[in-house]
Write an enzyme that holds these catalytic residues in place. Structure first.
Site, PDB file in Angstrom:
ATOM      1  N   LYS A  48      23.107  29.443  24.959  1.00  0.00           N
ATOM      2  CA  LYS A  48      23.407  28.788  23.672  1.00  0.00           C
ATOM      3  C   LYS A  48      22.162  28.053  23.154  1.00  0.00           C
ATOM      4  O   LYS A  48      21.417  27.455  23.954  1.00  0.00           O
ATOM      5  CB  LYS A  48      24.569  27.815  23.890  1.00  0.00           C
ATOM      6  N   SER A  79      31.800  25.585  19.107  1.00  0.00           N
ATOM      7  CA  SER A  79      30.456  25.794  18.635  1.00  0.00           C
ATOM      8  C   SER A  79      29.671  26.872  19.393  1.00  0.00           C
ATOM      9  O   SER A  79      28.604  27.281  18.927  1.00  0.00           O
ATOM     10  CB  SER A  79      29.679  24.477  18.703  1.00  0.00           C
ATOM     11  N   SER A  92      34.431  23.715  22.447  1.00  0.00           N
ATOM     12  CA  SER A  92      33.355  24.626  22.035  1.00  0.00           C
ATOM     13  C   SER A  92      33.111  25.824  22.947  1.00  0.00           C
ATOM     14  O   SER A  92      32.440  26.770  22.549  1.00  0.00           O
ATOM     15  CB  SER A  92      32.047  23.859  21.884  1.00  0.00           C
TER      16      SER A  92
HETATM   17  C1  LIG Z   1      38.784  11.712   0.601  1.00  0.00           C
HETATM   18  C2  LIG Z   1      39.746  11.699   1.687  1.00  0.00           C
HETATM   19  C3  LIG Z   1      39.771  12.968   2.392  1.00  0.00           C
HETATM   20  C4  LIG Z   1      40.684  12.883   3.516  1.00  0.00           C
HETATM   21  C5  LIG Z   1      40.449  14.008   4.433  1.00  0.00           C
HETATM   22  C6  LIG Z   1      40.608  13.520   5.791  1.00  0.00           C
HETATM   23  C7  LIG Z   1      40.377  14.568   6.764  1.00  0.00           C
HETATM   24  C8  LIG Z   1      40.230  13.943   8.085  1.00  0.00           C
HETATM   25  C9  LIG Z   1      39.499  14.847   8.951  1.00  0.00           C
HETATM   26  C10 LIG Z   1      39.214  14.197  10.240  1.00  0.00           C
HETATM   27  C11 LIG Z   1      38.611  15.123  11.124  1.00  0.00           C
HETATM   28  C12 LIG Z   1      38.522  14.577  12.485  1.00  0.00           C
HETATM   29  C13 LIG Z   1      38.808  15.626  13.452  1.00  0.00           C
HETATM   30  C14 LIG Z   1      37.888  15.638  14.580  1.00  0.00           C
HETATM   31  C15 LIG Z   1      37.106  16.908  14.632  1.00  0.00           C
HETATM   32  C16 LIG Z   1      36.341  16.943  15.879  1.00  0.00           C
HETATM   33  C17 LIG Z   1      35.521  18.152  15.905  1.00  0.00           C
HETATM   34  C18 LIG Z   1      34.819  18.197  17.193  1.00  0.00           C
HETATM   35  C19 LIG Z   1      34.198  19.536  17.410  1.00  0.00           C
HETATM   36  C20 LIG Z   1      33.476  19.549  18.718  1.00  0.00           C
HETATM   37  C21 LIG Z   1      33.186  20.928  19.143  1.00  0.00           C
HETATM   38  C22 LIG Z   1      32.436  20.903  20.454  1.00  0.00           C
HETATM   39  O1  LIG Z   1      33.019  20.919  21.509  1.00  0.00           O
HETATM   40  N1  LIG Z   1      31.104  20.860  20.369  1.00  0.00           N
HETATM   41  C23 LIG Z   1      30.236  20.852  21.515  1.00  0.00           C
HETATM   42  C24 LIG Z   1      29.224  19.835  21.357  1.00  0.00           C
HETATM   43  S1  LIG Z   1      28.254  19.736  22.767  1.00  0.00           S
HETATM   44  O2  LIG Z   1      29.086  19.493  23.938  1.00  0.00           O
HETATM   45  O3  LIG Z   1      27.577  20.981  22.914  1.00  0.00           O
HETATM   46  O4  LIG Z   1      27.293  18.674  22.532  1.00  0.00           O
END
Ligand SMILES: CCCCCCCCCCCCCCCCCCCCCC(=O)NCCS(=O)(=O)O
Length: 463
Positions: A150, A225, A249
């Site tokens: 990755k 991801s 991810s």
């Molecule tokens: C104007 C008002 C609009 C209101 C809309 C509100 C929407 C609210 C949305 C809130 C979203 C919060 C949800 C959390 C999403 C989390 C996403 C996390 C993804 C992580 C993926 C992952 O595992 N990545 C790996 C990263 S690493 O480990 O490689 O560093």
């Protein structure tokens, strides 16, 4: 000249509306020009990164072509059809050469990439690793197995981009620990794969390298991801990939692409030499882990990674090797399961998969116990979402400085960067109609203080 004298000279000028409007227009033009220059600089950096990627792909193509011309009898189709465990055995006994395997996979990865845009770099050191392996007497557990990596996992001589402009141009001087361990076990890291911008997203698109598609259906995302990994492996261009997962991810791309993936327990694998825009976040533990076509491949990979070399290179990793006895044991187990966690609605196919698995496990003599995950709303909203965004998403928003936000991330990003007070007010207004969105918005405000962060860490530890 005294201050008074200076005002006498300036005063009449200030009063002149033509001077004022000239000043206003001049400032506005300067701002527009600076913005345009900044934008152009970002575009140039991205173009440069794409040129580097294209050169890497050309180099890959040349290597594959040269091998094919010099070895016309290579049974590429046969090699590509073998499972990873079968391939590992044939490489070990010497009935297949690491060259024939590596170049077969290089050729196939190029083909898959043309279809779904999942490869962002050719790890050119793979040809040196191949030569090195041939001289070694000891054959590691992954001897001759090509592995895709990755984007954000450092490989010596390559950039870990995170899909962000701020990381472009930073060529890594060292392999990450996981890449060093893979190599010590005889594996051949050969390509790097695409991710969504920042990796805090479940799609697989960034403005540098574009959108990766799902090889099973080009109308769909491969998930994220670790989406480049999912797409490449599902398309047949790799049999083992290393992804990462803090909130799905590895698990999501594996599920979207019909693959197997494992997010190991926290701290099980070293994360030294891995970049992240939220590197300081420690309320939810992210981990590196394998993605492959079957469970046996995951097990072989974990067996290879959990070795002395990993424990030596990163002493913070608990020195606990893979437990072969537990893995191969046929002793009946007591296994907990749930069809719904009470928070996320599973798709019918997911439910069916859980039911089928439960049936198979029962038939194999295990005791299956249904359970409901406790305090699920609190766990998801307060520990998970507020944990990932414990800084109120400040670091994530910061990582976009000097960058352009990918349109796929725009609404997410706009929500993150709302002032905390506005997020709180919106949460109060939305609570009666959209209680979940309200809780998300509140969680996106973060914990507020170092004291609260410590409290959150305790809450995560004790549940
Ligand atoms: C104007 C008002 C609009 C209101 C809309 C509100 C929407 C609210 C949305 C809130 C979203 C919060 C949800 C959390 C999403 C989390 C996403 C996390 C993804 C992580 C993926 C992952 O595992 N990545 C790996 C990263 S690493 O480990 O490689 O560093």
């Amino acid at each position: 000249m005294t201050q008074e004298q200076l005002w006498q000279v300036l005063d009449p000028l200030w009063a002149d509306p033509r001077v004022l409007s000239a000043l206003f227009c001049g400032s506005a033009a300067t701002i527009v020009l600076l913005k345009w220059l900044g934008h152009r600089q970002i575009q140039q950096k991205m173009e440069e990164a794409r040129r580097t990627r294209d050169l890497a792909l050309e180099r890959m193509e040349k290597a594959a072509r040269r091998f094919k011309q010099e070895n016309p009898g290579t049974q590429t189709a046969h090699i590509l059809s073998l499972t990873m465990v079968e391939l590992a055995e044939k490489l070990k006994e010497g009935s297949l050469s690491p060259e024939s395997v590596l170049y077969s996979y290089i050729g196939k990865a190029l083909e898959v990439n043309q279809e779904v845009n999942c490869v962002i770099d050719f790890v050119h050191g793979c040809e040196d690793q191949l030569q090195k392996l041939k001289k070694q007497k000891e054959k590691g557990l992954l001897y001759g197995i090509p592995v895709s990596i990755k984007d954000h996992i450092d490989c010596k001589g390559h950039v870990s981009t995170g899909g962000l402009v701020k990381f472009l141009g930073q060529v890594k001087e060292e392999d990450s620990v996981i890449v060093q361990v893979l190599k010590s076990q005889g594996a051949i890291p050969f390509v790097k794969t695409n991710i969504p911008q920042t990796m805090i997203n479940y799609d697989c698109s960034n403005l540098i390298f574009g959108q990766t598609l799902n090889p099973l259906n080009h109308q769909k995302t491969p998930g994220g991801s670790s989406g480049g990994e999912g797409a490449l492996i599902a398309g047949g261009g790799s049999l083992l990939g290393i992804g990462s997962d803090v909130a799905g991810s590895i698990r999501l791309p594996s599920s979207f692409c019909g693959l197997c993936g494992l997010k190991p327990t926290g701290f099980r694998i070293s994360k030294l030499g891995v970049i992240s825009p939220i590197a300081g976040m420690s309320s939810v533990i992210g981990m590196l882990g394998p993605i492959a076509r079957d469970v046996d491949s995951l097990a072989l990979c974990m067996k290879a990674l959990l070795c002395e070399e990993m424990f030596r290179l990163d002493p913070t990793v608990p020195p606990i090797p893979f437990d072969e006895e537990v893995y191969t044991s046929s002793k009946p187990l007591r296994i907990g399961y749930y069809e719904e966690d009470g928070y996320f609605q599973p798709s019918p196919s997911m439910k069916r998969a859980v039911q089928q698995t439960r049936k198979l496990l029962q038939e194999a003599g295990h005791t299956i116990v249904p359970f409901a995950p406790p305090k699920i709303d609190y766990m998801v909203d307060e520990l998970f979402t507020r944990g990932i965004f414990s800084d109120g998403a400040a670091h994530l928003v910061d990582s976009f400085k000097g960058d352009i936000v990918d349109p796929n991330l725009k609404s997410q990003f706009n929500t993150y960067r709302l002032p905390a007070l506005l997020k709180r007010i919106l949460a109060i207004i939305l609570k009666p109609i959209y209680p979940r969105i309200a809780r998300d918005l509140s969680a996106l405000c973060g914990v507020g203080s170092a004291k609260n962060l410590w409290d959150q860490h305790v809450a995560v530890a004790v549940g």
